[in-house]
Motif scaffolding. Sequence first.
Motif, short mmCIF file in Angstrom:
data_model
loop_
_atom_site.label_atom_id
_atom_site.label_comp_id
_atom_site.label_asym_id
_atom_site.label_seq_id
_atom_site.Cartn_x
_atom_site.Cartn_y
_atom_site.Cartn_z
N SER A 46 47.91 19.01 -5.83
CA SER A 46 48.98 19.50 -4.97
C SER A 46 48.51 20.68 -4.12
CB SER A 46 50.20 19.92 -5.81
OG SER A 46 50.75 18.82 -6.48
N GLN A 47 47.76 21.60 -4.72
CA GLN A 47 47.24 22.74 -3.97
C GLN A 47 46.28 22.28 -2.87
OE1 GLN A 47 45.60 24.95 -7.30
NE2 GLN A 47 47.28 26.45 -7.25
N ALA A 48 45.39 21.36 -3.24
CA ALA A 48 44.45 20.83 -2.24
C ALA A 48 45.21 20.12 -1.13
CB ALA A 48 43.45 19.88 -2.90
N GLY A 49 46.24 19.37 -1.49
CA GLY A 49 47.03 18.67 -0.49
C GLY A 49 47.73 19.62 0.46
N ILE A 50 48.24 20.73 -0.06
CA ILE A 50 48.91 21.73 0.78
C ILE A 50 47.92 22.38 1.74
CG2 ILE A 50 50.07 23.98 0.75
CD1 ILE A 50 51.41 23.05 -1.88
N VAL A 51 46.72 22.70 1.26
CA VAL A 51 45.71 23.32 2.12
C VAL A 51 45.31 22.35 3.23
CG1 VAL A 51 43.34 24.17 2.23
CG2 VAL A 51 44.83 24.87 0.35
N VAL A 52 45.10 21.09 2.89
CA VAL A 52 44.72 20.10 3.89
C VAL A 52 45.87 19.88 4.88
CG1 VAL A 52 44.12 17.67 4.25
CG2 VAL A 52 43.04 18.96 2.41
N ALA A 53 47.10 19.87 4.37
CA ALA A 53 48.26 19.55 5.21
C ALA A 53 48.58 20.65 6.21
CB ALA A 53 49.49 19.30 4.33
N VAL A 54 48.27 21.90 5.91
CA VAL A 54 48.70 22.99 6.78
C VAL A 54 48.09 22.89 8.17
CG1 VAL A 54 46.87 24.65 6.13
CG2 VAL A 54 49.12 25.47 6.87
N SER A 55 46.88 22.34 8.26
CA SER A 55 46.25 22.17 9.57
C SER A 55 47.11 21.30 10.48
CB SER A 55 44.86 21.55 9.41
OG SER A 55 44.29 21.25 10.66
N SER A 56 47.57 20.18 9.95
CA SER A 56 48.41 19.29 10.74
C SER A 56 49.80 19.85 10.94
CB SER A 56 48.48 17.92 10.06
OG SER A 56 47.21 17.34 9.97
N LEU A 57 50.30 20.61 9.95
CA LEU A 57 51.62 21.22 10.09
C LEU A 57 51.65 22.17 11.28
CD1 LEU A 57 54.48 21.65 8.98
CD2 LEU A 57 53.54 23.47 7.53
N ILE A 58 50.63 23.00 11.39
CA ILE A 58 50.52 23.90 12.53
C ILE A 58 50.40 23.09 13.82
CG2 ILE A 58 49.10 25.66 13.64
CD1 ILE A 58 50.70 26.68 11.28
N LEU A 359 50.46 15.76 1.40
CA LEU A 359 51.52 16.21 0.51
C LEU A 359 52.03 15.05 -0.35
CD1 LEU A 359 53.59 18.50 2.92
CD2 LEU A 359 51.97 19.21 1.15
N LEU A 360 52.33 13.93 0.30
CA LEU A 360 52.80 12.75 -0.43
C LEU A 360 51.75 12.26 -1.41
CD1 LEU A 360 54.85 10.46 -0.87
CD2 LEU A 360 53.83 9.27 1.08
N GLY A 361 50.50 12.14 -0.93
CA GLY A 361 49.43 11.66 -1.81
C GLY A 361 49.18 12.58 -2.98
N GLY A 362 49.14 13.90 -2.72
CA GLY A 362 48.90 14.86 -3.80
C GLY A 362 49.99 14.82 -4.85
N PHE A 363 51.25 14.77 -4.42
CA PHE A 363 52.35 14.74 -5.37
C PHE A 363 52.39 13.42 -6.14
CE2 PHE A 363 54.47 17.93 -2.40
CZ PHE A 363 54.11 19.01 -3.21
N LEU A 364 52.05 12.31 -5.49
CA LEU A 364 52.01 11.03 -6.20
C LEU A 364 50.90 11.00 -7.24
CD1 LEU A 364 52.66 8.48 -3.30
CD2 LEU A 364 54.19 9.00 -5.20
N LEU A 365 49.73 11.52 -6.88
CA LEU A 365 48.61 11.55 -7.83
C LEU A 365 48.94 12.43 -9.03
CD1 LEU A 365 45.58 11.78 -5.37
CD2 LEU A 365 46.00 9.93 -6.99
N GLU A 366 49.59 13.56 -8.75
CA GLU A 366 49.91 14.48 -9.84
C GLU A 366 51.09 13.98 -10.66
OE1 GLU A 366 50.63 19.30 -10.17
OE2 GLU A 366 49.52 18.47 -8.48
N GLY A 367 52.06 13.35 -10.00
CA GLY A 367 53.26 12.92 -10.70
C GLY A 367 53.10 11.61 -11.46
N VAL A 370 46.45 9.26 -11.86
CA VAL A 370 45.47 8.47 -11.11
C VAL A 370 45.36 7.04 -11.63
CG1 VAL A 370 43.50 9.11 -12.56
CG2 VAL A 370 43.14 8.61 -10.13
N ASP A 371 45.75 6.79 -12.89
CA ASP A 371 45.66 5.45 -13.47
C ASP A 371 46.67 4.47 -12.86
OD1 ASP A 371 43.60 6.26 -15.14
OD2 ASP A 371 44.97 6.82 -16.78
N ARG A 372 47.68 5.01 -12.21
CA ARG A 372 48.71 4.13 -11.61
C ARG A 372 48.46 3.99 -10.11
NH1 ARG A 372 54.54 5.74 -13.98
NH2 ARG A 372 54.98 3.67 -13.11
N SER A 373 47.24 3.62 -9.79
CA SER A 373 46.81 3.57 -8.39
C SER A 373 47.56 2.49 -7.60
CB SER A 373 45.31 3.31 -8.30
OG SER A 373 44.96 2.09 -8.93
N VAL A 374 47.89 1.38 -8.24
CA VAL A 374 48.59 0.30 -7.53
C VAL A 374 49.94 0.80 -7.01
CG1 VAL A 374 49.62 -1.98 -7.72
CG2 VAL A 374 47.44 -1.51 -8.84
N GLN A 375 50.71 1.48 -7.88
CA GLN A 375 52.00 2.00 -7.45
C GLN A 375 51.84 3.06 -6.37
OE1 GLN A 375 50.94 1.47 -10.56
NE2 GLN A 375 52.63 1.25 -12.03
#
Length: 413
Positions: A46-58, A359-367, A370-375
């Motif tokens: 989630s932290q990595a996703g937020i850092v990556v996302a901020v570039s596009s958010l700006i 953001l979506l990817g990070g939260f899905l991976l964390e929530g 990683v074993d539920r890759s199909v979903q």
Amino acid sequence: MFPQLKQIHPLSWTIIIGTIFGRMATSMSIPFLSIYLIGKLSATPSQAGIVVAVSSLIGVFASFYGGYISDVIGRKKVLFISIFGWAIVFVGFALADRIWLFFVFNALNGLCRAMFEPTSRALLADITAKENRLLVFNLRYAAINLGVVAGPIIGLQMGVADSAHVFYIAGLVYFCYGLILLMQFRRHTHIGGVKSQAEERLTLSEALRVTGKDRTFIFVLMGTIFCVLGYGHFNSTLPQYMELSAVIQDSATWFGYMISLNAITVLIIQFPLVRLASRFSPVVPLIAGNVCVASSLLLFGSFPYLWTMFLAVILFTIGEVLMFTMTDLLIDRIAKPGLRGTYFGMFGFNNLGNVLAPLLGGFLLEGLGVDRSVQIFAIIALTTAFGLPFLFIGHRCLSGKTAQDAGQDSLTG
């Protein structure tokens, strides 16, 4: 094609060639940012996703103003601010040793990109004859991918996942690019300045109203937000998934090869695919590209093995080319006279997709894990396909507008 190449302005060649080295510098480091943060600084997905996302958010909030201000104060001033600003930003990346510092510098990275991208595309349209614009836009896109072929490989050789030295090199490249562009503008002082026509000096609120009332533009913009959402998972969710997966070893190396395969595939298929796509309305390739990208995302998650993932990269790349090679020409066609920078800047709102992807990817991976890759990948594929209804409506609006313009031309003729 060769007679057309001779007609391309020298300043356009400077931007196109500079794009090769600029994207090479960027792709040495930025695509590995989430891997670096997770592996080196122990960031969560989630932290990595937020850092990556901020570039596009700006970028979402700044791109319109970057394009608009280039219509007001001139293209070259905005280009200089963004390019030399980029040089400083990459030095900041090299010196950063905290997650929050990467957040700040990636936000500034997004600001520089939001200023440079619409301005450079508007300048290319300004100084290129209408019949040559598709070629110039595609040369620029090819230049991006030439840089991306070499960048990840160089980054891997320099140990980008463990070292920050590559950021210094990226900063130096952008500094040199800025100097060359500065010298080129001195030879062509009549280009890139402030437009003199009064009708082109709209206020920011007036420019927003003009673009906001353009139904064709708005529906195309909404559709491409979801296209960019799907595309954004390649550089955010996918590397995080590979880093966390027990099936894939040495994820940084394999992801670097996948980036290079993506760029090489673009270079091989781009011009034949563009010739085919140019026979249709510019929105039709976007629709086909969305379907290809959504399908490739399903393939990434359904068969998490390297050989299937490389096949998915090829399918993803076909979709990428279909989605992005015609968009510059499409926006140039939709844009009202004197407002190219504003329209290209407003189109930067499609970066909302790049904000949502990590953001979506990070939260899905964390929530979900990683074993539920199909979903996980089924969800992100479905959200990508949400853009299809908007693109179909945009296609109908553009077809109606084209027919109306043709009718008016026949009456005036």
